[in-house]
Design a protein around this motif. Structure first.
Motif, mmCIF file in Angstrom:
data_model
loop_
_atom_site.group_PDB
_atom_site.id
_atom_site.type_symbol
_atom_site.label_atom_id
_atom_site.label_comp_id
_atom_site.label_asym_id
_atom_site.label_seq_id
_atom_site.Cartn_x
_atom_site.Cartn_y
_atom_site.Cartn_z
ATOM 1 N N MET A 116 14.683 68.724 17.928
ATOM 2 C CA MET A 116 14.373 69.617 17.047
ATOM 3 C C MET A 116 15.601 69.861 16.155
ATOM 4 O O MET A 116 15.212 69.937 14.584
ATOM 5 C CB MET A 116 14.323 70.982 17.674
ATOM 6 N N MET A 117 16.928 69.606 16.987
ATOM 7 C CA MET A 117 17.966 69.490 15.702
ATOM 8 C C MET A 117 18.028 67.918 14.205
ATOM 9 O O MET A 117 18.522 68.171 13.086
ATOM 10 C CB MET A 117 19.436 69.595 16.032
ATOM 11 N N ASP A 118 17.179 67.081 14.349
ATOM 12 C CA ASP A 118 17.418 66.162 14.452
ATOM 13 C C ASP A 118 15.757 65.995 13.342
ATOM 14 O O ASP A 118 16.072 65.099 12.594
ATOM 15 C CB ASP A 118 17.175 64.649 14.796
ATOM 16 N N GLU A 119 15.066 66.857 12.984
ATOM 17 C CA GLU A 119 13.718 66.670 12.514
ATOM 18 C C GLU A 119 13.885 67.729 10.922
ATOM 19 O O GLU A 119 14.489 68.322 11.023
ATOM 20 C CB GLU A 119 12.602 67.171 13.679
ATOM 21 N N ILE A 120 13.516 66.696 10.672
ATOM 22 C CA ILE A 120 13.362 67.805 9.064
ATOM 23 C C ILE A 120 12.091 66.713 8.647
ATOM 24 O O ILE A 120 11.403 65.914 7.964
ATOM 25 C CB ILE A 120 14.347 66.722 7.932
ATOM 26 N N ASP A 121 11.026 68.393 8.374
ATOM 27 C CA ASP A 121 9.694 67.515 8.363
ATOM 28 C C ASP A 121 9.565 68.704 5.932
ATOM 29 O O ASP A 121 9.846 70.298 6.837
ATOM 30 C CB ASP A 121 9.227 68.322 8.922
ATOM 31 N N GLU A 122 9.580 67.939 5.607
ATOM 32 C CA GLU A 122 9.006 68.160 4.887
ATOM 33 C C GLU A 122 9.754 69.389 4.089
ATOM 34 O O GLU A 122 9.183 70.473 3.403
ATOM 35 C CB GLU A 122 7.543 68.458 4.244
ATOM 36 N N PRO A 123 11.145 69.655 3.059
ATOM 37 C CA PRO A 123 11.695 71.056 3.424
ATOM 38 C C PRO A 123 11.454 71.676 1.829
ATOM 39 O O PRO A 123 10.999 70.275 1.070
ATOM 40 C CB PRO A 123 13.478 69.627 2.786
ATOM 41 N N ASP A 124 11.303 72.419 1.747
ATOM 42 C CA ASP A 124 11.663 73.308 1.037
ATOM 43 C C ASP A 124 12.491 73.400 -0.463
ATOM 44 O O ASP A 124 12.366 73.247 -1.819
ATOM 45 C CB ASP A 124 11.436 74.449 0.824
ATOM 46 N N LEU A 125 14.023 72.937 -0.512
ATOM 47 C CA LEU A 125 14.970 72.401 -0.487
ATOM 48 C C LEU A 125 15.699 71.280 -0.634
ATOM 49 O O LEU A 125 16.114 71.797 0.911
ATOM 50 C CB LEU A 125 15.541 74.046 -1.262
ATOM 51 N N THR A 126 16.274 71.093 -1.049
ATOM 52 C CA THR A 126 17.261 69.588 -0.911
ATOM 53 C C THR A 126 19.135 70.601 -1.424
ATOM 54 O O THR A 126 18.717 70.671 -2.486
ATOM 55 C CB THR A 126 17.288 68.570 -0.785
ATOM 56 N N LEU A 127 20.354 70.144 -0.643
ATOM 57 C CA LEU A 127 21.108 71.052 -0.693
ATOM 58 C C LEU A 127 22.748 69.320 -0.589
ATOM 59 O O LEU A 127 21.508 69.275 0.646
ATOM 60 C CB LEU A 127 21.878 72.354 -0.473
ATOM 61 N N LYS A 128 22.996 69.463 -1.185
ATOM 62 C CA LYS A 128 24.155 68.310 -0.963
ATOM 63 C C LYS A 128 25.342 69.072 -1.307
ATOM 64 O O LYS A 128 25.713 69.051 -2.205
ATOM 65 C CB LYS A 128 24.382 67.411 -2.072
ATOM 66 N N ALA A 129 26.162 69.233 -0.635
ATOM 67 C CA ALA A 129 27.205 69.248 0.154
ATOM 68 C C ALA A 129 28.131 68.460 -0.158
ATOM 69 O O ALA A 129 28.001 67.953 1.129
ATOM 70 C CB ALA A 129 27.608 70.586 0.722
ATOM 71 N N ILE A 130 29.449 68.375 -1.423
ATOM 72 C CA ILE A 130 30.975 67.433 -0.568
ATOM 73 C C ILE A 130 31.635 67.670 -0.735
ATOM 74 O O ILE A 130 32.352 68.908 -1.829
ATOM 75 C CB ILE A 130 30.553 66.879 -2.679
ATOM 76 N N GLY A 131 32.810 67.562 0.152
ATOM 77 C CA GLY A 131 33.531 68.100 0.551
ATOM 78 C C GLY A 131 35.105 67.761 -0.636
ATOM 79 O O GLY A 131 34.984 66.104 0.026
ATOM 80 N N HIS A 132 35.752 68.297 -0.866
ATOM 81 C CA HIS A 132 36.772 67.508 -1.578
ATOM 82 C C HIS A 132 38.295 68.608 0.000
ATOM 83 O O HIS A 132 38.395 69.474 -0.225
ATOM 84 C CB HIS A 132 36.975 68.177 -3.033
ATOM 85 N N GLN A 133 39.010 68.440 -1.060
ATOM 86 C CA GLN A 133 40.549 69.037 -0.358
ATOM 87 C C GLN A 133 40.488 69.516 -1.760
ATOM 88 O O GLN A 133 41.862 69.158 -2.632
ATOM 89 C CB GLN A 133 41.680 68.183 -0.617
ATOM 90 N N TRP A 134 41.064 70.588 -1.561
ATOM 91 C CA TRP A 134 40.431 72.006 -0.316
ATOM 92 C C TRP A 134 39.536 72.431 -1.159
ATOM 93 O O TRP A 134 39.279 73.920 -1.112
ATOM 94 C CB TRP A 134 41.495 72.653 0.067
ATOM 95 N N TYR A 135 38.072 72.071 -1.276
ATOM 96 C CA TYR A 135 36.616 73.165 -1.474
ATOM 97 C C TYR A 135 35.799 72.875 -1.726
ATOM 98 O O TYR A 135 35.772 70.919 -1.393
ATOM 99 C CB TYR A 135 36.816 73.756 -3.389
ATOM 100 N N TRP A 136 34.699 73.472 -1.438
ATOM 101 C CA TRP A 136 33.818 71.884 -1.220
ATOM 102 C C TRP A 136 32.505 71.952 -3.007
ATOM 103 O O TRP A 136 32.631 73.296 -3.867
ATOM 104 C CB TRP A 136 32.028 73.178 -0.259
ATOM 105 N N THR A 137 31.415 71.468 -3.223
ATOM 106 C CA THR A 137 31.068 71.159 -3.790
ATOM 107 C C THR A 137 29.907 71.361 -3.272
ATOM 108 O O THR A 137 29.186 70.147 -2.910
ATOM 109 C CB THR A 137 31.209 69.924 -5.317
ATOM 110 N N TYR A 138 28.853 71.635 -5.047
ATOM 111 C CA TYR A 138 27.440 72.185 -3.713
ATOM 112 C C TYR A 138 26.047 71.710 -5.426
ATOM 113 O O TYR A 138 26.600 71.889 -6.272
ATOM 114 C CB TYR A 138 26.811 73.061 -3.536
#
Length: 227
Positions: free
Chosen positions: A85-107
């Motif tokens: 169930m955790m691995d299944e991704i079926d037709e998402p309504d929204l896609t976000l990309k998270a990029i980790g930096h030292q030391w903050y996140w970019t979305y």
């Protein structure tokens, strides 16, 4: 949100986290039954006199061979179900990309043309009254409630980990590699998380804040930021 002296999990805000909490309770009940049986047998052996009937009892050997196998099956089947169930991704309504930096996140909201931002922790000196120290950020992720969300997670420098406990999400951010996970928020609210991989001196200053809102509020927010 976790409280002081809290012994259990945070309140589940996604179907996956609800399943994880139920599996945790199921595993604890199995462990309790095993401990009760072992303590009972130990007490019985201490109080009863040893007899030769228990030395070559094939029935007992058969039971203590089959019983652990049954216990393992009772634990493995629901565990495998949750993993799929955790691995299944079926037709998402929204896609976000998270990029980790030292030391903050970019979305990055990849379904929109120009909707991306950096998310830094709010310093204690600038923290508004009533907000949480070391957990509040200057730009929150906003997602529509009850919609499948796909997260694509990577890193720009060192290993990070994008984790929000109340959503049941924890995925490593690895430089040069894209990992993905998904979640569905079942109620409106603000959910807090942190980087869960030691990534340097300011590792504890990389909070994650997910705000779940009704769809019409999300559309108004996204239109405001992308305009």
């Amino acid at each position: 949100m976790a409280n002081h002296s809290q012994l259990g999990f945070q309140d589940a805000s996604s179907p996956i986290m609800e399943e994880l909490v139920e599996f945790h309770d199921h595993a604890l009940m199995v462990a309790l039954a095993i401990c009760t049986l072992v303590l009972y047998l130990l007490a019985l052996m201490l109080m009863e006199k040893l007899s030769s009937n228990t030395v070559d009892a094939q029935e007992v050997e058969l039971i203590w061979t089959i019983l652990p196998a049954i216990v393992l099956i009772l634990l493995a089947l629901p565990s495998l179900q949750i993993l799929y169930m955790m691995d299944e991704i079926d037709e998402p309504d929204l896609t976000l990309k998270a990029i980790g930096h030292q030391w903050y996140w970019t979305y990055e909201y990849t379904d929109f043309k120009d909707l991306s931002f950096d998310s830094y922790m709010v310093p204690t000196t600038d923290l508004p009254h009533g907000h949480f120290r070391l957990l509040e950020v200057d730009h929150r992720i906003v997602v529509p409630m009850e919609s499948p969300i796909r997260m694509i997670i990577t890193a720009d420098d060192v290993l990070h980990s994008w984790a929000v406990p109340t959503l049941g999400v924890k995925t490593d951010a690895i430089p040069g590699r894209l990992n993905q996970t998904s979640f569905i928020t079942t109620r409106p609210g603000v959910f807090y998380g942190q980087c869960s991989e030691i990534c340097g001196a300011n590792h504890s200053y990389m909070p994650i804040v997910v705000e779940s809102t009704p769809l019409k509020h999300f559309e108004a927010w996204s239109s405001l930021l992308s305009s």
